[in-house]
Scaffold this active site. Sequence first.
Site, PDB file in Angstrom:
ATOM      1  N   TYR A   1       0.836  -1.205   0.000  1.00 37.32           N
ATOM      2  CA  TYR A   1       0.000   0.000   0.000  1.00 37.32           C
ATOM      3  C   TYR A   1       0.870   1.254   0.000  1.00 37.32           C
ATOM      4  O   TYR A   1       0.556   2.244  -0.670  1.00 37.32           O
ATOM      5  CB  TYR A   1      -0.920  -0.008   1.219  1.00 37.32           C
TER       6      TYR A   1
ATOM      7  N   GLU B   1       4.270   2.123  15.404  1.00 32.43           N
ATOM      8  CA  GLU B   1       5.115   1.876  14.234  1.00 32.43           C
ATOM      9  C   GLU B   1       4.261   1.654  12.989  1.00 32.43           C
ATOM     10  O   GLU B   1       4.552   2.203  11.935  1.00 32.43           O
ATOM     11  CB  GLU B   1       6.018   0.663  14.481  1.00 32.43           C
TER      12      GLU B   1
ATOM     13  N   GLY C   1      -9.844   0.846  12.627  1.00 34.26           N
ATOM     14  CA  GLY C   1      -8.685   1.684  12.912  1.00 34.26           C
ATOM     15  C   GLY C   1      -8.891   2.524  14.162  1.00 34.26           C
ATOM     16  O   GLY C   1      -7.983   2.650  14.993  1.00 34.26           O
TER      17      GLY C   1
ATOM     18  N   TYR D   1      -7.206  11.003  11.121  1.00 32.66           N
ATOM     19  CA  TYR D   1      -6.411  11.367  12.286  1.00 32.66           C
ATOM     20  C   TYR D   1      -6.828  12.728  12.833  1.00 32.66           C
ATOM     21  O   TYR D   1      -6.930  12.917  14.044  1.00 32.66           O
ATOM     22  CB  TYR D   1      -4.918  11.357  11.959  1.00 32.66           C
TER      23      TYR D   1
END
Length: 151
Positions: A8, A67, A81, A114
């Site tokens: 991706y 990470e 997510g 986010y």
Amino acid sequence: MVHELADYERAADQCRLTEEQLTAALFTPAPALFGHVAVDDRDEPVGFALWFLNFSTWAGVHGVYLEDLYVRPEHRGTGAGRLLLAALAAICVERGYERLEWWMINWNPAARFYASIGAVQLDEWVPYRLSGPALHGLAAQSTSAPARPDA
């Protein structure tokens, strides 16, 4: 899924992680890497978060460095997510950690997600990386001026 993430991010050729390496990193008696896996209603893995502890010398406490966060394309927008990040945020709060941090590739559309959870992009800190021949070259200099372990 780590290899799916590398694909991706247009870097599949750079991902050399093996199942054995990941297992060894996660399941040692004193691991330095931790992970969470999101599963669907059939208990099939749909995403993951791999993280480790960092430390703020200014705050004097640990934090979590994320990470990798990856959700398979067909499961994006399902909340997987958000739940993975919420689990890491809960670890921070429970343990008294002040920060949950990560890097994101600059073209990733997850930036909107986010921002929607209150994450802010840092622009005053510039990432650096030392690897390959430069890393080895600097390491070779370590014998000339040994570091003091109490510094």
